[in-house]
Enzyme design. Structure first.
Site, PDB file in Angstrom:
ATOM      1  N   GLY A 266     -53.027  13.431  19.008  1.00  0.00           N
ATOM      2  CA  GLY A 266     -52.461  14.404  19.938  1.00  0.00           C
ATOM      3  C   GLY A 266     -51.252  13.854  20.671  1.00  0.00           C
ATOM      4  O   GLY A 266     -50.629  12.887  20.221  1.00  0.00           O
TER       5      GLY A 266
ATOM      6  N   HIS B 122     -44.409  13.290  15.234  1.00  0.00           N
ATOM      7  CA  HIS B 122     -45.532  13.952  14.557  1.00  0.00           C
ATOM      8  C   HIS B 122     -45.052  15.179  13.789  1.00  0.00           C
ATOM      9  O   HIS B 122     -45.543  15.467  12.696  1.00  0.00           O
ATOM     10  CB  HIS B 122     -46.575  14.416  15.586  1.00  0.00           C
ATOM     11  CG  HIS B 122     -47.235  13.300  16.343  1.00  0.00           C
ATOM     12  ND1 HIS B 122     -47.002  13.053  17.665  1.00  0.00           N
ATOM     13  CD2 HIS B 122     -48.139  12.374  15.941  1.00  0.00           C
ATOM     14  CE1 HIS B 122     -47.720  12.017  18.068  1.00  0.00           C
ATOM     15  NE2 HIS B 122     -48.421  11.582  17.040  1.00  0.00           N
TER      16      HIS B 122
ATOM     17  N   GLN C 248     -60.766   2.663  18.263  1.00  0.00           N
ATOM     18  CA  GLN C 248     -59.582   1.846  17.990  1.00  0.00           C
ATOM     19  C   GLN C 248     -58.948   1.304  19.269  1.00  0.00           C
ATOM     20  O   GLN C 248     -57.891   0.695  19.234  1.00  0.00           O
ATOM     21  CB  GLN C 248     -58.572   2.598  17.137  1.00  0.00           C
ATOM     22  CG  GLN C 248     -57.907   3.792  17.793  1.00  0.00           C
ATOM     23  CD  GLN C 248     -57.089   4.604  16.788  1.00  0.00           C
ATOM     24  OE1 GLN C 248     -57.625   5.320  15.963  1.00  0.00           O
ATOM     25  NE2 GLN C 248     -55.769   4.474  16.848  1.00  0.00           N
TER      26      GLN C 248
ATOM     27  N   ARG D 230     -46.869   7.085  23.921  1.00  0.00           N
ATOM     28  CA  ARG D 230     -46.945   6.234  25.120  1.00  0.00           C
ATOM     29  C   ARG D 230     -45.631   6.216  25.900  1.00  0.00           C
ATOM     30  O   ARG D 230     -45.617   5.779  27.054  1.00  0.00           O
ATOM     31  CB  ARG D 230     -47.342   4.807  24.727  1.00  0.00           C
ATOM     32  CG  ARG D 230     -48.804   4.712  24.263  1.00  0.00           C
ATOM     33  CD  ARG D 230     -49.233   3.284  23.992  1.00  0.00           C
ATOM     34  NE  ARG D 230     -50.668   3.173  23.812  1.00  0.00           N
ATOM     35  CZ  ARG D 230     -51.291   3.138  22.628  1.00  0.00           C
ATOM     36  NH1 ARG D 230     -50.592   3.200  21.500  1.00  0.00           N
ATOM     37  NH2 ARG D 230     -52.607   3.039  22.556  1.00  0.00           N
TER      38      ARG D 230
END
Ligand code: PAF
Length: 307
Positions: free
Chosen positions: A39, A45, A69, A195
């Site tokens: 997401g 993406h 993870q 991020r």
């Protein structure tokens, strides 16, 4: 669950629901391309979705922030979650189905089965995140078993992840074609990452040190410098210009085996970087970037400068 817009995109929450859909698709002779994501979708993406469309009749996107993870003390709890915007992006891109499982669906109570890729998972990110690739390989296997895709598309920004997944597909005989998509960058060179949204203006500008370090190494190679210590020195000079950054690794590796390379470089070589940035509020953001550097072919104009 309907998306509520009249758009035919389905949102499926169960593994069995996705498997039934996959069986129906396959029986109708239709090809499925899966884009696994966590997401917080961005243009990187969407490039995966667009590539996926070239390979299949239906593009399915999975959105699952995979807890296994993330190591203890990593950013699982504050990983960006932007579900409504993600669904809107998927609709706009003509995605057929979004798989949106919860953790219990992906890891049924009592789960104890793991997929582990050995050597490829050890260096680079694996050194500071020793369980990361086990989590990735396990969840991607589960996604493959749920979606039964013909093709799966991943970004090359996570170069080691792509290498681990390609190895896993060969080793376990998954009948899935893995397609890698080049890194998408902002106009100033910053590699797109979910991020990045954590970065304040000053840290964001320091984060450009990663792409500048990659550029600097490629420029040096273009000028005929192939000595590993000299190239790594140039990389360190760029990374050191970011006072908020702590280098996790800056390494030259074979792009297939991820093993260390000989000196001087004589073949395409992965330059892989990871830097942990300290934000003004004390939180940390770890960014990665990479490039496969291409040395000048022997006998070219600059190859004489080689030490
Ligand atoms: O690259 C990611 O977003 C994740 O590692 C993946 C492949 C979706 C597995 O959780």
């Amino acid at each position: 669950m309907s998306t509520g817009t009249g758009n035919p995109m389905d949102v499926i929450e169960s593994v069995s629901g996705l498997q039934s859909r996959a069986d129906a698709y396959r029986s109708a002779g239709r090809r499925i391309a899966l884009v696994p994501t966590m997401g917080a979708l961005h243009e990187g993406h969407l490039a995966l979705v667009r590539e996926a469309k070239r390979h299949a009749d239906g593009v399915w996107v999975s959105i699952f922030v995979n807890p296994t993870q993330f190591g203890a003390g990593e950013d699982l709890s504050r990983y960006p979650r932007t579900l409504e915007a993600d669904l809107a992006h998927c609709r706009a891109e003509g995605v057929d189905a979004v798989f949106l499982p919860d953790a219990a669906e992906m890891y049924p109570p009592g789960s104890q089965t793991w997929v582990e890729v050995n050597e490829l998972a050890k260096p680079l990110c694996g050194k500071s995140r020793p369980e990361h690739f086990r989590g990735v390989a396990t969840v991607v296997s589960k996604l493959f078993l749920a979606a039964k895709p013909h093709v799966a598309v991943f970004g090359e920004k996570d170069f080691q992840q792509l290498a681990v997944i390609r190895r896993m597909v060969v080793d376990l005989g998954f009948d899935v074609r893995v397609v890698g998509v080049p890194i998408v960058r902002e106009s100033d060179g910053l590699a797109l990452s979910s991020r990045n949204q954590h970065l304040d203006a000053s840290t964001r500008s320091q984060a450009l040190s990663l792409s500048r370090a990659l550029d600097s190494a490629q420029r040096a190679l273009d000028a005929g410098i192939r000595a590993v210590p000299a190239l790594l020195h140039l990389v360190a000079v760029e990374l050191d210009k970011a006072p908020a950054g702590r280098i996790d690794y800056a390494e030259l590796r074979d792009p297939d085996s991820l093993k260390p390379v000989g000196n001087p470089l004589d073949a395409p070589t992965l330059l892989a970087l990871a830097v942990v940035f300290m934000l003004p509020d004390g939180r940390e953001v770890r960014l990665i970037d990479n490039r496969v550097l291409k040395p000048q072919p022997p006998g070219s104009a600059f190859s004489e400068k080689q030490p």
